[in-house]
Design an enzyme around this catalytic site. Structure first.
Site, PDB file in Angstrom:
ATOM      1  N   LEU A  15       0.815  -1.218   0.000  1.00  0.00           N
ATOM      2  CA  LEU A  15       0.000   0.000   0.000  1.00  0.00           C
ATOM      3  C   LEU A  15       0.851   1.272   0.000  1.00  0.00           C
ATOM      4  O   LEU A  15       0.508   2.274   0.626  1.00  0.00           O
ATOM      5  CB  LEU A  15      -0.945   0.004   1.209  1.00  0.00           C
ATOM      6  CG  LEU A  15      -1.988  -1.114   1.205  1.00  0.00           C
ATOM      7  CD1 LEU A  15      -2.790  -1.099   2.509  1.00  0.00           C
ATOM      8  CD2 LEU A  15      -2.938  -0.976   0.011  1.00  0.00           C
ATOM      9  N   GLY A  19       0.082   1.138  -4.904  1.00  0.00           N
ATOM     10  CA  GLY A  19      -0.901   0.161  -4.435  1.00  0.00           C
ATOM     11  C   GLY A  19      -2.084   0.845  -3.766  1.00  0.00           C
ATOM     12  O   GLY A  19      -3.245   0.463  -3.985  1.00  0.00           O
ATOM     13  N   ARG A  38       2.883  -5.169   4.231  1.00  0.00           N
ATOM     14  CA  ARG A  38       3.824  -5.871   5.122  1.00  0.00           C
ATOM     15  C   ARG A  38       3.879  -5.192   6.491  1.00  0.00           C
ATOM     16  O   ARG A  38       3.753  -5.823   7.526  1.00  0.00           O
ATOM     17  CB  ARG A  38       5.214  -5.896   4.485  1.00  0.00           C
ATOM     18  CG  ARG A  38       6.275  -6.485   5.382  1.00  0.00           C
ATOM     19  CD  ARG A  38       7.639  -6.440   4.731  1.00  0.00           C
ATOM     20  NE  ARG A  38       8.087  -5.061   4.469  1.00  0.00           N
ATOM     21  CZ  ARG A  38       9.287  -4.746   3.998  1.00  0.00           C
ATOM     22  NH1 ARG A  38      10.151  -5.701   3.708  1.00  0.00           N
ATOM     23  NH2 ARG A  38       9.615  -3.486   3.760  1.00  0.00           N
ATOM     24  N   SER A 133       0.759   2.211 -15.984  1.00  0.00           N
ATOM     25  CA  SER A 133       1.450   3.493 -16.167  1.00  0.00           C
ATOM     26  C   SER A 133       0.539   4.662 -15.848  1.00  0.00           C
ATOM     27  O   SER A 133      -0.668   4.588 -16.050  1.00  0.00           O
ATOM     28  CB  SER A 133       1.958   3.634 -17.600  1.00  0.00           C
ATOM     29  OG  SER A 133       2.517   4.924 -17.755  1.00  0.00           O
ATOM     30  N   LYS A 187       5.181  -2.660 -21.078  1.00  0.00           N
ATOM     31  CA  LYS A 187       5.353  -1.559 -20.111  1.00  0.00           C
ATOM     32  C   LYS A 187       6.809  -1.087 -20.099  1.00  0.00           C
ATOM     33  O   LYS A 187       7.092   0.118 -19.999  1.00  0.00           O
ATOM     34  CB  LYS A 187       4.921  -2.018 -18.706  1.00  0.00           C
ATOM     35  CG  LYS A 187       5.228  -1.023 -17.588  1.00  0.00           C
ATOM     36  CD  LYS A 187       4.498   0.283 -17.788  1.00  0.00           C
ATOM     37  CE  LYS A 187       4.493   1.283 -16.670  1.00  0.00           C
ATOM     38  NZ  LYS A 187       5.564   1.465 -15.767  1.00  0.00           N
ATOM     39  N   HIS A 190       7.299   0.975 -23.104  1.00  0.00           N
ATOM     40  CA  HIS A 190       6.612   2.245 -22.834  1.00  0.00           C
ATOM     41  C   HIS A 190       7.535   3.165 -22.039  1.00  0.00           C
ATOM     42  O   HIS A 190       7.715   4.341 -22.366  1.00  0.00           O
ATOM     43  CB  HIS A 190       5.313   1.986 -22.048  1.00  0.00           C
ATOM     44  CG  HIS A 190       4.769   3.216 -21.384  1.00  0.00           C
ATOM     45  ND1 HIS A 190       5.306   3.739 -20.219  1.00  0.00           N
ATOM     46  CD2 HIS A 190       3.753   4.046 -21.720  1.00  0.00           C
ATOM     47  CE1 HIS A 190       4.642   4.826 -19.876  1.00  0.00           C
ATOM     48  NE2 HIS A 190       3.694   5.030 -20.769  1.00  0.00           N
ATOM     49  N   ASN A 191       8.138   2.632 -20.982  1.00  0.00           N
ATOM     50  CA  ASN A 191       9.026   3.455 -20.165  1.00  0.00           C
ATOM     51  C   ASN A 191      10.258   3.896 -20.954  1.00  0.00           C
ATOM     52  O   ASN A 191      10.734   5.022 -20.796  1.00  0.00           O
ATOM     53  CB  ASN A 191       9.474   2.686 -18.914  1.00  0.00           C
ATOM     54  CG  ASN A 191       8.378   2.621 -17.869  1.00  0.00           C
ATOM     55  OD1 ASN A 191       7.209   2.765 -18.189  1.00  0.00           O
ATOM     56  ND2 ASN A 191       8.748   2.402 -16.628  1.00  0.00           N
ATOM     57  N   GLU A 194       9.313   6.673 -23.054  1.00  0.00           N
ATOM     58  CA  GLU A 194       9.196   7.838 -22.156  1.00  0.00           C
ATOM     59  C   GLU A 194      10.583   8.484 -21.948  1.00  0.00           C
ATOM     60  O   GLU A 194      10.707   9.720 -21.985  1.00  0.00           O
ATOM     61  CB  GLU A 194       8.598   7.348 -20.832  1.00  0.00           C
ATOM     62  CG  GLU A 194       8.446   8.384 -19.760  1.00  0.00           C
ATOM     63  CD  GLU A 194       8.014   7.715 -18.441  1.00  0.00           C
ATOM     64  OE1 GLU A 194       7.076   6.900 -18.447  1.00  0.00           O
ATOM     65  OE2 GLU A 194       8.642   8.000 -17.403  1.00  0.00           O
TER      66      GLU A 194
END
Ligand SMILES: NC(=O)c1ccc[n+]([C@@H]2O[C@H](COP(=O)([O-])OP(=O)(O)OC[C@H]3O[C@@H](n4cnc5c(N)ncnc54)[C@H](OP(=O)(O)O)[C@@H]3O)[C@@H](O)[C@H]2O)c1
Length: 481
Positions: A15, A19, A38, A133, A187, A190-191, A194
Site C-alpha cells: 500500500l 498500491g 507488510r 502506467s 510496459k 513504454h518506459n 518515455e
C-alpha cells in the site's frame, strides 16, 4: 483492526503510493476490496485516510487477507520490484488454492514474470504480470493498463481492470497484451519511449536556452504553443508547466535551480539491453539512457567544463530557428516511436507473443506518461498494416518526416557547430539516414572482419559465402560448399 465487509472480489497487497491509489480506484468503482501491507501501520493509516471511499477489508496478516477474498482469489501485488515480489509470492503460495490468481502490477522485468508464471503454475496458481502506467495520479484516476498472462485468468479480472483504466473516445486504456511476460515487456518499452521523449524535450529546451538565448518562462510559452499542434501530449503540456514555475526561494524560474543530474529506476536500461540482445537498432531510447548517465557525472563535467575546448553557443536565433526545433523534435520523436514499436515487433516474434501493436498504441492514448494525440496515427498505421516493419514507411509518417527533415538537419548542424549536445536528435537523424540507404558501408566492415577473423562475406553478384586469403595468396575461396 480488521473490519470485515464480507467477501472481497479482489485484494491489493503493498500500500505504498501505487498500491494505495490502485486500491482506492478499485474501491471507488464499488468493488469490495481487501487491503494488506507488510508493515501493518501503513494499512492502518490507509484505512484512516481513505476507509470511507469504498468497501475495504483491512487485513493485518496475509492469512486474514487471503481469507477475505472470494474464490478464485484475485490478488494484486504492488510491492517494490525485484526480490520482494518473489518473497510475497512465496508467502502467499501455501495460503492459496488451485486456480487462484496472483497479479504482479509493479515494474517487474519480463523475464522474472515468465519465470514466476512457470513457478506459480507448478503450484496450480495462475500468475499475471501487468504494466500500470500513469504514476500516482494515474493509478487513482485511471491508468493505462497492460495485462499479460493467461487469457482465462485475464477474463477473471478484465471487468475490474477495464473499469479502473483511463478511457479515451469511449475505449478503456486496457487490453490483454499477451501471455506470460508480454504485459511487462510492453510496459518496459513504454518506459523506454518515455525516456526518449523526455530526452528529446530536454534537448529542445537546451537548444532554446543556449542557441536561441531564451529564458525558461519564454520557453514555457513556446511549449504551450507546441502543445496545440502535432506535438500535443502530456509531456509537452507538463514541460510548459515546469518551465513556467517560479521558485519561491530565489524568485527566478524553479528549473534554473534544479540540479542537472537525472535519476533513473532502470526500465530504460532494460529496454536498451533487450534491444541489443534482439539486434534492434534503438538509438533514441539508448541515447536517452546514456544522457542520464552523463548527467550524473557532475564532478567530472565540472572539471571538464574548463579543461576541454569547444565553441560557445550563440545565444540568439530568429523565430524560424525556434520552429526548426519544433520540427526536429517531432521528426526525432517519430523515429524514437518507430524504433520502440520495431523492438516490440521483434520481441513479439522472438517470444511468440503475437502482440497487436495497434492495440498498444490505443491503450497508450490515455492514462500513461507518453499519452499523446500522435498515438492515434500510430494506431491507424497498425490497423491498416498489422505486419508493418517500421512506422517510417507509413505514408503519414513518411511525409511528416520528409516535411520536417530540412529543419531537422539545420538544427543538428547548428547544434553541432555551436557545441550543444543533442544525442537523441542527432542519432535519430543518423538512424533515418541509415534506414533510407539502400547500400551502406557495412561491405567494408565485412571485408575487415574477413581479413582479421576469417568471418567470411557474401557477394552482391553471386550466392554463397566467401573468404579471401588476405595473408596468403590473396585468392578468394567459397566457404559454404
Ligand atoms: N511510483 C510510480 O510512479 C510507479 C509507476 C508505475 C509503476 N510503479 C511500480 O509499482 C510498484 C510499487 O511502487 P510504489 O512506488 O508504490 O512502491 P515502492 O516504493 O516501489 O515499494 C514500497 C512497497 O513495497 C513493500 N515492500 C517492500 N519490500 C517488501 C518485502 N520484502 N515484502 C513485502 N512488501 C515489501 C513496502 O512495504 P512496507 O510498507 O512494509 O515497507 C511498500 O508497500 C513498483 O514495482 C514500481 O516500480 C511505480
Amino acid at each position: 483492526m480488521t473490519q470485515s465487509t464480507g467477501a472481497s472480489r479482489i485484494g491489493v497487497t503493498g500500500l505504498a503510493v501505487m498500491g494505495a491509489n490502485l486500491a482506492r480506484n478499485i474501491a471507488r468503482r464499488g468493488v469490495p476490496i481487501a487491503v494488506h501491507n507488510r508493515t501493518a501501520a501503513r494499512t492502518k493509516e490507509f484505512i484512516e485516510a481513505h476507509g470511507d471511499e469504498g468497501a475495504f477489508t483491512a487485513a493485518e496478516s496475509l492469512e486474514d487477507f487471503v481469507a477475505a477474498l472470494e474464490t478464485p482469489r484475485r490478488i494484486i501485488v504492488m510491492v517494490k520490484a525485484g526480490p520482494p515480489v518473489d518473497g510475497v509470492i512465496s508467502e502467499l503460495t501455501p495460503l492459496l488454492d488451485d486456480g487462484d490468481i496472483i497479479i504482479d502490477a509493479g515494474n517487474s522485468h519480463f523475464r522474472d514474470t515468465k519465470r514466476r508464471t512457470e513457478e506459480c503454475a507448478t503450484h496450480g496458481l495462475r500468475f499475471m504480470g501487468i504494466g500500470v502506467s500513469g504514476g500516482e495520479e494515474g493509478a487513482l484516476l485511471g491508468p493505462s493498463i497492460m495485462p499479460g498472462g493467461d487469457t482465462h485468468a485475464y477474463a477473471e479480472v478484465e471487468e475490474i481492470l477495464t473499469s479502473i483504466a483511463a478511457v479515451v473516445d469511449g475505449t478503456p486504456c486496457c487490453v490483454h497484451v499477451g501471455p506470460d511476460g508480454a504485459g511487462h515487456y510492453v510496459k518496459m518499452v513504454h518506459n523506454g519511449i518515455e525516456y526518449a521523449d523526455i530526452q528529446l524535450i530536454a534537448e529542445a529546451y537546451d537548444l532554446l536556452t543556449h542557441v536561441a538565448g531564451l529564458s525558461a518562462p519564454a520557453i514555457a510559452t513556446i511549449f504551450e504553443e507546441w502543445n496545440s499542434g502535432d506535438l500535443e501530449s502530456f509531456l509537452i503540456e507538463i514541460t510548459a508547466k515546469v518551465l513556467a514555475k517560479t521558485d519561491e526561494r530565489s524568485g527566478g524560474p524553479l528549473v534554473d535551480v534544479i540540479l542537472d543530474q537525472a535519476g533513473q529506476k532502470g526500465t530504460g536500461t532494460w529496454t536498451a539491453i533487450d534491444a541489443l540482445n534482439l539486434g534492434v537498432p534503438l538509438t533514441g531510447i539508448t541515447e536517452a539512457v546514456f544522457a542520464r548517465g552523463l548527467s550524473s557525472l557532475r564532478d567530472e563535467r565540472s572539471a571538464a567544463s574548463t579543461a576541454l575546448a569547444g565553441p560557445t553557443p550563440a545565444g540568439q536565433a530568429d523565430a524560424s530557428f525556434v520552429d526548426d526545433i519544433r520540427q526536429a523534435l517531432y521528426a526525432s520523436k517519430v523515429v524514437a516511436y518507430a524504433q520502440g514499436f520495431a523492438q516490440m515487433r521483434a520481441a513479439s516474434i522472438a517470444e511468440g507473443w503475437d502482440l497487436d501493436l495497434g492495440a498498444m498504441a490505443t491503450i497508450w492514448r490515455g492514462g500513461c506518461i507518453i499519452r499523446a494525440q500522435f498515438l492515434n496515427r500510430i494506431r491507424d498505421a497498425y490497423v491498416e498494416h498489422p505486419d508493418l516493419d517500421n512506422l517510417l514507411m507509413v505514408p503519414y509518417f513518411t511525409e511528416a518526416v520528409a516535411n520536417a527533415q530540412d529543419a531537422w538537419r539545420r538544427v543538428v548542424a547548428t547544434a553541432t557547430a555551436q557545441g550543444v549536445p543533442i544525442p537523441a536528435f542527432a542519432s535519430s537523424l543518423a538512424y533515418y539516414d541509415g534506414y533510407r540507404r539502400e547500400r551502406g558501408p557495412a561491405n567494408l566492415i565485412q571485408g575487415l572482419r574477413d581479413y582479421f577473423g576469417a568471418h567470411t562475406y557474401k557477394r552482391i553478384d553471386t550466392a554463397g559465402s566467401f573468404h579471401t586469403r588476405w595473408g596468403q595468396d590473396g585468392t578468394e575461396v567459397r566457404t559454404d560448399i
